[in-house]
Design an enzyme around this catalytic site. Structure first.
Site, PDB file in Angstrom:
ATOM      1  N   VAL A  87     -29.595 -28.764 -46.420  1.00  0.00           N
ATOM      2  CA  VAL A  87     -29.834 -27.919 -45.253  1.00  0.00           C
ATOM      3  C   VAL A  87     -30.049 -26.470 -45.695  1.00  0.00           C
ATOM      4  CG1 VAL A  87     -28.930 -27.091 -43.050  1.00  0.00           C
ATOM      5  CG2 VAL A  87     -28.455 -29.436 -43.804  1.00  0.00           C
ATOM      6  N   LYS A  88     -31.187 -25.932 -45.303  1.00  0.00           N
ATOM      7  CA  LYS A  88     -31.571 -24.577 -45.696  1.00  0.00           C
ATOM      8  C   LYS A  88     -31.138 -23.589 -44.615  1.00  0.00           C
ATOM      9  CE  LYS A  88     -35.739 -22.526 -47.751  1.00  0.00           C
ATOM     10  NZ  LYS A  88     -37.201 -22.758 -47.891  1.00  0.00           N
ATOM     11  N   VAL A  89     -30.282 -22.644 -45.003  1.00  0.00           N
ATOM     12  CA  VAL A  89     -29.634 -21.740 -44.053  1.00  0.00           C
ATOM     13  C   VAL A  89     -29.924 -20.290 -44.438  1.00  0.00           C
ATOM     14  CG1 VAL A  89     -27.424 -21.060 -43.063  1.00  0.00           C
ATOM     15  CG2 VAL A  89     -27.790 -23.442 -43.757  1.00  0.00           C
TER      16      VAL A  89
END
Length: 218
Positions: A87-89
């Site tokens: 997951v890219k945050v």
């Protein structure tokens, strides 16, 4: 150093995979839009297809919210698509908070839009699997992106930090080489930059000579 391709284009991902050097993929909403992928259902389906092509490599899927609750909710949805989803945050306060939540709940993250060593340290402290300094954009602002990679790598080595440095915003084949020298664990870039590593004028000259000499034995 691992090679990721920064795209949502399936043909380019397949080409990189067939080349035998593809370790993973990074994407973002802009890259999805470029391929005409719109709506959560279509985007999630596209991520699953990418994961199946990469076959074992990490695929960064970016959230499109900036508040903690929404980041977590969408992050859970993205992580459920495939076991290789990371997951890219974004590097914002609620993003750091979400990274800690994801870490505590067994979901790997990639903290994006990092432009300083301090930001990288915070993301790593929260448990990010990857921290992504945008070196091309740093160069555009008049600073040195490669120097930032070196600084982060030095700090991580001294402090024993396990988060991987994922060099992003790559603009050239030379950037890739410089990132490797500076201590990046991963480099994510367009396919053209990777293919540029195969090229050298002396290789072309040498091959042309070999092929010409080979005709003498035909």
């Amino acid at each position: 150093m691992k090679y990721f391709i920064d795209t949502a284009n399936l043909d380019q991902i397949k080409e990189a995979h067939d080349l035998g050097i593809l370790d993973g993929v990074t994407t973002n909403p802009s890259l999805m839009a470029k391929e005409g992928i719109k709506g959560n259902e279509a985007v999630y389906k596209h991520y699953k297809t990418i994961c199946e092509i990469v076959d074992g490599g990490d695929v960064s899927a970016e959230v499109v919210y900036t508040d903690f609750k929404s980041i977590v909710e969408q992050g859970k949805q993205l992580a459920a698509i495939h076991k290789n989803i990371v997951v890219k945050v974004p590097m914002i306060p609620d993003g750091v908070k979400a990274i800690k939540w994801f870490t505590d709940n067994g979901i790997r993250t990639n903290c994006t839009l990092i432009f300083s060593a301090g930001q990288a340290m915070l993301a790593a402290k929260a448990g990010a699997a990857y921290v992504s300094p945008f070196i091309g954009r740093i160069d555009d602002s008049g600073w040195d992106g490669i120097e930032l990679i070196q600084q982060i790598a030095n700090i991580f080595a001294i402090q024993g930090i396990e988060s991987q440095i994922l060099a992003a915003s790559i603009r050239s084949s030379l950037h890739i080489i410089k990132c490797a020298e500076a201590g990046a664990n991963v480099c994510t870039c367009p396919l053209d930059s990777i293919m540029g590593l195969t090229k050298h004028p002396l290789t072309d000259i040498g091959l042309a000579k070999f092929m010409e000499d080979a005709k003498k034995f035909a």
